[in-house]
Design an enzyme around this catalytic site. Structure first.
Site, PDB file in Angstrom:
ATOM      1  CD  GLU A 134      32.401  17.707 -24.370  1.00 40.17           C
ATOM      2  OE1 GLU A 134      33.135  18.047 -23.438  1.00 40.17           O
ATOM      3  OE2 GLU A 134      31.730  16.657 -24.371  1.00 40.17           O
ATOM      4  CE  LYS A 136      40.697  23.029 -27.344  1.00 36.93           C
ATOM      5  NZ  LYS A 136      41.298  24.115 -26.574  1.00 36.93           N
ATOM      6  CG  ASP A 138      40.280  30.426 -24.750  1.00 35.08           C
ATOM      7  OD1 ASP A 138      41.202  29.734 -24.295  1.00 35.08           O
ATOM      8  OD2 ASP A 138      40.464  31.440 -25.441  1.00 35.08           O
ATOM      9  CE1 TYR A 246      38.290  18.417 -19.921  1.00 42.10           C
ATOM     10  CE2 TYR A 246      37.537  20.675 -19.989  1.00 42.10           C
ATOM     11  CZ  TYR A 246      38.555  19.767 -19.862  1.00 42.10           C
ATOM     12  OH  TYR A 246      39.824  20.202 -19.660  1.00 42.10           O
ATOM     13  CE  LYS A 334      42.197  24.858 -30.702  1.00 41.38           C
ATOM     14  NZ  LYS A 334      43.517  25.368 -30.783  1.00 41.38           N
ATOM     15  CB  CYS A 428      74.258  30.942 -40.901  1.00 45.02           C
ATOM     16  SG  CYS A 428      73.686  30.983 -39.197  1.00 45.02           S
ATOM     17  CB  CYS A 431      77.811  30.837 -37.364  1.00 45.31           C
ATOM     18  SG  CYS A 431      77.217  29.723 -38.652  1.00 45.31           S
ATOM     19  CB  CYS A 452      73.008  27.435 -40.496  1.00 46.50           C
ATOM     20  SG  CYS A 452      74.622  27.486 -39.741  1.00 46.50           S
ATOM     21  CB  CYS A 458      75.891  27.669 -36.063  1.00 44.97           C
ATOM     22  SG  CYS A 458      74.551  28.875 -36.123  1.00 44.97           S
TER      23      CYS A 458
HETATM   24  S1  IVH Z   1      38.684  17.066 -23.358  1.00 44.20           S
HETATM   25  C1  IVH Z   1      41.620  13.747 -22.984  1.00 44.20           C
HETATM   26  N1  IVH Z   1      36.765  18.809 -23.580  1.00 44.20           N
HETATM   27  O1  IVH Z   1      41.265  21.995 -24.195  1.00 44.20           O
HETATM   28  C2  IVH Z   1      40.736  14.873 -23.331  1.00 44.20           C
HETATM   29  N2  IVH Z   1      38.958  19.625 -23.284  1.00 44.20           N
HETATM   30  O2  IVH Z   1      43.420  21.514 -26.082  1.00 44.20           O
HETATM   31  C3  IVH Z   1      41.154  16.131 -22.736  1.00 44.20           C
HETATM   32  N3  IVH Z   1      39.134  22.049 -23.152  1.00 44.20           N
HETATM   33  O3  IVH Z   1      43.579  20.822 -21.857  1.00 44.20           O
HETATM   34  C4  IVH Z   1      40.370  17.308 -22.953  1.00 44.20           C
HETATM   35  N4  IVH Z   1      36.995  22.474 -23.387  1.00 44.20           N
HETATM   36  O4  IVH Z   1      41.792  22.436 -21.041  1.00 44.20           O
HETATM   37  C5  IVH Z   1      38.076  18.624 -23.417  1.00 44.20           C
HETATM   38  N5  IVH Z   1      34.961  20.234 -23.763  1.00 44.20           N
HETATM   39  C6  IVH Z   1      36.259  20.047 -23.591  1.00 44.20           C
HETATM   40  C7  IVH Z   1      37.147  21.140 -23.435  1.00 44.20           C
HETATM   41  C8  IVH Z   1      38.497  20.870 -23.281  1.00 44.20           C
HETATM   42  C9  IVH Z   1      38.188  23.002 -23.208  1.00 44.20           C
HETATM   43  C10 IVH Z   1      40.581  22.302 -23.017  1.00 44.20           C
HETATM   44  C11 IVH Z   1      41.267  21.499 -21.936  1.00 44.20           C
HETATM   45  C12 IVH Z   1      42.422  20.806 -22.623  1.00 44.20           C
HETATM   46  C13 IVH Z   1      42.571  21.609 -23.857  1.00 44.20           C
HETATM   47  C14 IVH Z   1      43.177  20.764 -24.973  1.00 44.20           C
END
Ligand code: IVH
Length: 709
Positions: A134, A136, A138, A246, A334, A428, A431, A452, A458
């Site tokens: 699914e 992710k 933002d 989610y 990602k 360093c 220091c 260092c 330091c």
């Molecule tokens: S699952 C235990 N699903 O990504 C599982 N997270 O990097 C927890 N996020 O804090 C997250 N889309 O804010 C999940 N489809 C998705 C998501 C998602 C965005 C965010 C969420 C989490 C962060 C982790």
């Protein structure tokens, strides 16, 4: 309000020099000015001055009132309480922590993830595994609590354990149901998901802000965060926020078997779920979904920064459990980093808590994927040489998600004449001690990192250790962050961790009271004393982690805390382990999860007089509590278990995680302290030793039956 006129009188006199008439005028000016900034901060989310400058206005106001008590105005800012920015949200503890996700960047990373999952579950290599993919989103995560189908609380993630109660604001979001409809609703339900702002609404908001002369947001995520964290929910109501559900906090409480079924249930109850979600069965299917989502990314209308993969079966999720703060059953894939070209203005060398010299590129600011980047990671000396990065060069900078931006390469075509190769310092910069690259005794190779050797002399190392000490997962002292630690160190208030706990007493005797220092006041100083007091009692795991010993992260700290139980025992054993022939040294190396490198690092720390002295001094000031790892009552709690031979039902990893969940300690080899040896086929010397010591020996099946009981 037209503020120009008020600023005319800013040719400030010191409070002592004010006449009665001047003081009267000045108090009026300050009341207006503070009111103006309160309004900007609280209601418009667009502050014009720093917190420090704001506090200074309040301090000046109070100082004048102190000198001329008869002049205190009825609308004086000193009489209004609780106006300090963002203190307004109530704390909202999460019954089940809100976690983060591990990251992957390539097909290999994802294949590794699937392999790890299969290995942990003792599945055949390459066996089919249902995984949901699914997008992710933002935005920012939120936990929505429903009781009998009614929304009763909405909490931000915060540090994962405690968030902020933003219920009033969340109730203004159209896409979040106030009451749930449909069948099979549990009595109580914590739904988790992401609040975000669509591109369209972001553009409209920024156009409005611009028109009003208010702050423009850098990206939709910031706009969503700024809109949600408004003390006045009528402001949130004017912003269009959206939501995707989610996950749930306690999936086992639902009579469902898969994550996919949970998402369908969400939909039937009235939550928006992401339409691009797909059920897959192998890495190729996952990659196909990933590529498909990446292609539509630009036209989605909202920001996503990757694809999340989650093992579909809830029973398997439960077995997989968590490591540190992330589930073993999920990963974020990602998207490729975004890139930009800019000029390198300088290379700064930062000295870390363990003395590592890290080169940081100081860049002409450039926007990379919606965020302004002015500095980037250059990794180490060898990397600079390999890329031949020179000050003055044009460089490619990339940024992926929340990872620190990196310098990828030099644009050689753009190089001007006369640029010198970079010479990495061998002393360093903080220091002046020698900075050395250690030789690995095994490989005889030089370490990539130059360190260092100044340790306690330091200042950079000392300050970094202090910052680590107060950080979120260590002592976590509210109001004592990076900025304050730096200032306190420079002013000589805090030179070592113990000084934090004697600060208030010393402050009382000092002529330079904290409350009179720049950026502080009566209230903020009193708050700090309270925050410090609150942290005088701390768990052993956090305490160990806070010391900032090299290679001792949170997981190792927890392993140590679990193994040694209380602080005195731990200290004594660590000091004794300095003798490599001692039982203590053997025991340390024998703790499951603690390898030779970590053990050596601990030994080195405790062979340093200053370190031990600092720990001892701290123990005069704080109470370190043995860590109670959720008092689990099980047939194996407090027992020391060793696994050997081939396990057939579970993997080693799962067996260990399960034993620890049930309150047992897992050791790497058999000793006088071992209670149970679980021996699979092929067990050899450990089995023999266990029999000699009269240790109870179980087969894997007997172990499973025992823990089930
Ligand atoms: S699952 C235990 N699903 O990504 C599982 N997270 O990097 C927890 N996020 O804090 C997250 N889309 O804010 C999940 N489809 C998705 C998501 C998602 C965005 C965010 C969420 C989490 C962060 C982790």
């Amino acid at each position: 309000m037209e503020m120009g006129a008020l600023f005319v009188s800013v040719a400030l006199k010191t409070v002592d020099a004010l006449t009665l008439d001047e003081a009267r005028l000045e108090l009026v000016r300050l009341a207006k000015l503070i009111g103006y900034h309160d309004e900007l901060y609280h209601r418009q989310d667009a502050p014009e001055i720093s917190d420090g400058d704001y506090d200074a206005l309040r301090v000046r106001n109070e100082a004048i009132e102190g000198r001329f008590p008869d002049l205190v105005l009825s609308n004086s800012p000193s009489l209004s309480v609780g106006t300090k920015p963002l203190e307004g949200f109530e704390k909202a503890p999460h019954l089940v922590p809100m976690l983060s996700l591990g990251n992957g960047f390539s097909k290999d990373d994802i294949a590794d993830f699937l392999d790890r999952v299969r290995r942990f579950l003792n599945m055949e290599e390459g066996a089919e595994l249902a995984v949901v993919a699914e997008p992710k989103i933002d935005g920012l995560s939120i936990s929505l609590s429903y009781e009998q189908g009614v929304l009763v609380r909405a909490a931000t993630r915060g540090d994962g354990q405690v968030g902020e109660n933003v219920t009033a604001n969340v109730r203004t979001i159209n896409e979040i149901p106030h009451t749930l409809k449909g069948k099979n609703l549990p009595d109580s339900l914590d739904v988790r998901g992401e609040i975000y702002m669509a591109h369209e609404d972001f553009e409209i908001l920024n156009a409005n802000q611009l028109e009003r002369g208010a702050k423009v947001f850098a990206n939709p995520r910031n706009a969503a965060a700024g809109s949600l964290r408004q003390l006045d929910s009528s402001v949130t109501a004017q912003r269009v926020l959206k939501f995707f559900a989610y996950s749930v906090a306690e999936p086992n409480k639902l009579a469902l078997e898969t994550h996919f079924e949970i998402l369908s249930a969400f939909e039937s109850w009235g939550f928006p779920i992401n339409p691009l979600t797909k059920l897959c069965h192998n890495v190729d299917e996952l990659m196909a979904v990933y590529e498909g989502i990446e292609k539509t990314r630009a036209s989605l209308g909202y920001d996503i920064d990757g694809v999340v993969y989650k093992v579909d079966n809830l029973g398997l999720q439960n077995r997989l459990g968590f490591v540190s703060r992330a589930p073993r059953w999920a990963i974020a894939h990602k998207f490729a980093a975004e890139k930009a070209v800019t000029q390198l203005e300088a290379i700064e060398i930062q000295v870390g808590r363990t003395g590592a010299l890290t080169p940081v590129a100081k860049l002409k600011p450039v926007t990379v994927g919606g965020v302004v980047v002015a500095s980037a990671n250059l990794h180490n000396e060898d990397e600079i040489a390999r890329k031949d990065v020179r000050v003055g060069d044009w460089v490619v900078v990339q940024r992926a998600g929340d990872v620190i931006p990196q310098v990828v390469e030099v644009v050689l075509d753009k190089r001007e004449g006369g640029l010198e190769p970079f010479e990495f310092p061998t002393i360093c910069p903080a220091c002046g001690s020698r900075a050395l690259r250690a030789i690995d005794p095994k490989t005889l190779k030089e370490d990539a990192v130059r360190r260092c050797s100044g340790d306690f002399i330091c200042p950079a190392q000392v300050v970094e250790r202090l910052k680590h000490f107060v950080s979120r997962n260590a002592f976590d002292i509210e109001g004592l962050g990076i900025k304050q630690i730096e200032a306190f160190y420079n002013e000589g208030r805090v030179m070592a961790p113990v000084d934090i706990f004697t600060l208030e007493t010393r402050d009382k005797r000092s002529v330079k009271r904290l409350k009179n220092a720049e950026g502080w006041g009566d209230k903020s100083a009193a708050n700090l004393w309270d925050a410090i007091e609150e942290r005088r009692i701390i768990g052993l795991d956090r305490f160990v982690y806070a010391l900032g010993i090299r290679h001792v992260g949170e997981t190792t700290a927890r392993d140590l805390a679990r193994h040694y139980g209380d602080v005195e025992q731990w200290l004594e054993q660590m000091v004794e382990a300095g003798d490599q022939d001692s039982v203590a040294f053997l025991e340390l190396n024998n703790i499951d999860g603690i390898g030779a490198v970590v053990a050596q690092s601990l030994v080195a720390f405790f062979q340093t007089e200053q370190s031990v002295a600092q720990v001892r001094a701290l123990l005069e000031q704080v109470i370190v509590e043995p860590v109670v790892f959720e008092e689990v009552v099980s047939p194996v709690s407090a027992k020391t278990v060793v696994f050997t031979g081939k396990l057939e039902v579970m993997s080693r990893g799962e067996a260990k995680a399960q034993a620890e969940r049930l309150g047992a300690k897992v050791a790497g080899s058999v000793s006088g302290k071992t209670d149970i040896l679980v021996a699979g086929p092929g067990a050899g010397s450990k089995l023999k030793k266990a029999q000699e010591h009269g240790v109870e020996v179980l087969s894997e099946q007997e172990w499973i039956d025992l823990v089930k009981g």
